[in-house]
Design a protein around this motif. Sequence first.
Motif, PDB file in Angstrom:
ATOM      1  N   GLY A  28       6.053   5.526 -13.393  1.00  0.00           N
ATOM      2  CA  GLY A  28       4.966   5.274 -12.452  1.00  0.00           C
ATOM      3  C   GLY A  28       3.987   4.253 -12.992  1.00  0.00           C
ATOM      4  O   GLY A  28       3.504   3.380 -12.259  1.00  0.00           O
ATOM      5  N   ARG A  51       0.834  -1.213   0.000  1.00  0.00           N
ATOM      6  CA  ARG A  51       0.000   0.000   0.000  1.00  0.00           C
ATOM      7  C   ARG A  51       0.865   1.258   0.000  1.00  0.00           C
ATOM      8  O   ARG A  51       0.545   2.238  -0.684  1.00  0.00           O
ATOM      9  N   PRO A  60      -7.209  -2.474  -8.176  1.00  0.00           N
ATOM     10  CA  PRO A  60      -7.163  -2.037  -6.769  1.00  0.00           C
ATOM     11  C   PRO A  60      -6.922  -3.252  -5.867  1.00  0.00           C
ATOM     12  O   PRO A  60      -7.242  -4.376  -6.236  1.00  0.00           O
ATOM     13  N   ARG A  93       3.163   0.708 -11.245  1.00  0.00           N
ATOM     14  CA  ARG A  93       1.802   0.294 -10.918  1.00  0.00           C
ATOM     15  C   ARG A  93       1.475  -1.051 -11.580  1.00  0.00           C
ATOM     16  O   ARG A  93       0.769  -1.881 -10.992  1.00  0.00           O
ATOM     17  N   TRP A 106       3.896   6.071  -5.413  1.00  0.00           N
ATOM     18  CA  TRP A 106       3.811   6.400  -6.835  1.00  0.00           C
ATOM     19  C   TRP A 106       2.642   7.298  -7.157  1.00  0.00           C
ATOM     20  O   TRP A 106       2.749   8.203  -7.974  1.00  0.00           O
ATOM     21  N   THR A 107       1.532   7.059  -6.508  1.00  0.00           N
ATOM     22  CA  THR A 107       0.368   7.913  -6.751  1.00  0.00           C
ATOM     23  C   THR A 107       0.726   9.359  -6.430  1.00  0.00           C
ATOM     24  O   THR A 107       0.452  10.269  -7.218  1.00  0.00           O
ATOM     25  N   PHE A 108       1.385   9.564  -5.298  1.00  0.00           N
ATOM     26  CA  PHE A 108       1.791  10.905  -4.894  1.00  0.00           C
ATOM     27  C   PHE A 108       2.717  11.545  -5.939  1.00  0.00           C
ATOM     28  O   PHE A 108       2.497  12.672  -6.367  1.00  0.00           O
ATOM     29  N   THR A 163       3.310  10.788  -9.103  1.00  0.00           N
ATOM     30  CA  THR A 163       2.861  10.899 -10.488  1.00  0.00           C
ATOM     31  C   THR A 163       1.640  11.808 -10.638  1.00  0.00           C
ATOM     32  O   THR A 163       1.273  12.140 -11.756  1.00  0.00           O
ATOM     33  N   THR A 164       1.034  12.197  -9.535  1.00  0.00           N
ATOM     34  CA  THR A 164      -0.123  13.089  -9.650  1.00  0.00           C
ATOM     35  C   THR A 164       0.213  14.517  -9.252  1.00  0.00           C
ATOM     36  O   THR A 164      -0.604  15.412  -9.437  1.00  0.00           O
ATOM     37  N   ASP A 195       2.246   1.814  -3.457  1.00  0.00           N
ATOM     38  CA  ASP A 195       1.216   2.360  -4.333  1.00  0.00           C
ATOM     39  C   ASP A 195       0.990   3.844  -4.043  1.00  0.00           C
ATOM     40  O   ASP A 195       0.923   4.671  -4.956  1.00  0.00           O
ATOM     41  N   ALA A 196       0.908   4.187  -2.768  1.00  0.00           N
ATOM     42  CA  ALA A 196       0.690   5.586  -2.377  1.00  0.00           C
ATOM     43  C   ALA A 196       1.875   6.459  -2.799  1.00  0.00           C
ATOM     44  O   ALA A 196       1.704   7.604  -3.222  1.00  0.00           O
TER      45      ALA A 196
END
Length: 117
Positions: free
Chosen positions: A100, A77, A114, A104, A83-85, A87-88, A80-81
């Motif tokens: 990223g 988790r 998910p 993923r 990369w999300t952070f 790449t966004t 995932d968080a």
Amino acid sequence: GGKKALPGLELELLLHTSKALSGLGRFDEAIGVLDHVENLAKEPRWSTMRIHLDVLMASAFIRREAGRNEEAIARARLADAWWTFHTTRRGASVALLAEGALARADLASEWGLPFRF
């Protein structure tokens, strides 16, 4: 920068050590090394973004091999968080977005996204 190369190599070496110990079934030792690596990776001078992700992914995998599923899932988790952070956020480069997406895909193949847990 050049300064990050050596610490990066050291973290990679420690990751390989933990994988080797895990492969030998020496999970307590492997996880001891991982705990150390995870702490080092939190320090900006030690860690590139990619190394940080590699550490979390390896930690998730090895902890799962050791039967420590809750700890493993927590690391997956976090990966995932992470990369999300990155790449966004505004100004993320095309190269970073591509990396990223690959990260993923790795997470998805390994853990299901998910998340299935």
